[in-house]
Design an enzyme around this catalytic site. Sequence first.
Site: not given
Ligand code: PGA
Length: 251
Positions: A93, A163
């Site tokens: 992450h 992401e």
């Molecule tokens: P968010 O976080 O939905 O609050 O943007 C997603 C993540 O960091 O996995």
Amino acid sequence: MRTLIVANWKMNPPVLKEAEKLFNDIKEGVKNIKDAKVVICPSFPYISNLKSENSNLKLGAQNCFWEEKGAFTGEVSPQMLKDLGVEYVILGHSERRKYLGETDEMINKKLKKALELGLLSILCVGDKDRETKGDMKEIDLQLETALRGLENYDLSKLTITYEPVWAISTTEGGAAATPEDTKEAVFYIKNYLNVLIGKDKTSKIRIIYGGSVNSQNINSFIKAGVDGALVGAASLKAEEFINVVKNASNV
Ligand code: PGA
């Protein structure tokens, strides 16, 4: 492939009682939704208190180490997680990359061990700069290193989360990536995986989207062709998260 919705609670909520309530409320709310698979990833200390008898709701962790046991102070092994009934693990992450200095090489070792021990692994990749979005060089590098040597692993156990760092933790989904951005990125990642590992081996890898997903925008991401979502802030409110799951299923 059933849509996969993963709740990343991050370092929340602050006390076990709240975590139990949130978990139980979500469990109740999603129990009859059969066309989406739901995974809750709480902080480590809460895991052993959260139990799901619902085959549709699984437990995940937000990280694990690359060794099975030994002198690694503060670390948690994939084996320990499995022993507690954890089936999924998020790896790489961007917050771990940023605050804990995780590198692609470390993520590669974690991914190998997690897959060897049969944990369904959710690898996060993403570009940092909104201004240069569409330039996938950063993602190429992340994938190339994190997936090195994985050709002969069971890649049906791997999910990749696109992401973009610039789309994480914005309020009310205002700056989430657009479905068009996501569609292009997923297409690009799929092609890149085909070149990197080979089409026959990568066809079972799920690609999901993360970054400011909520009950209002989830539908557009699913329609854009992603296989699910990694949900942060919106997974901390039971009703909102249940609606994310519902809206991801009604596409
Ligand atoms: P968010 O976080 O939905 O609050 O943007 C997603 C993540 O960091 O996995």
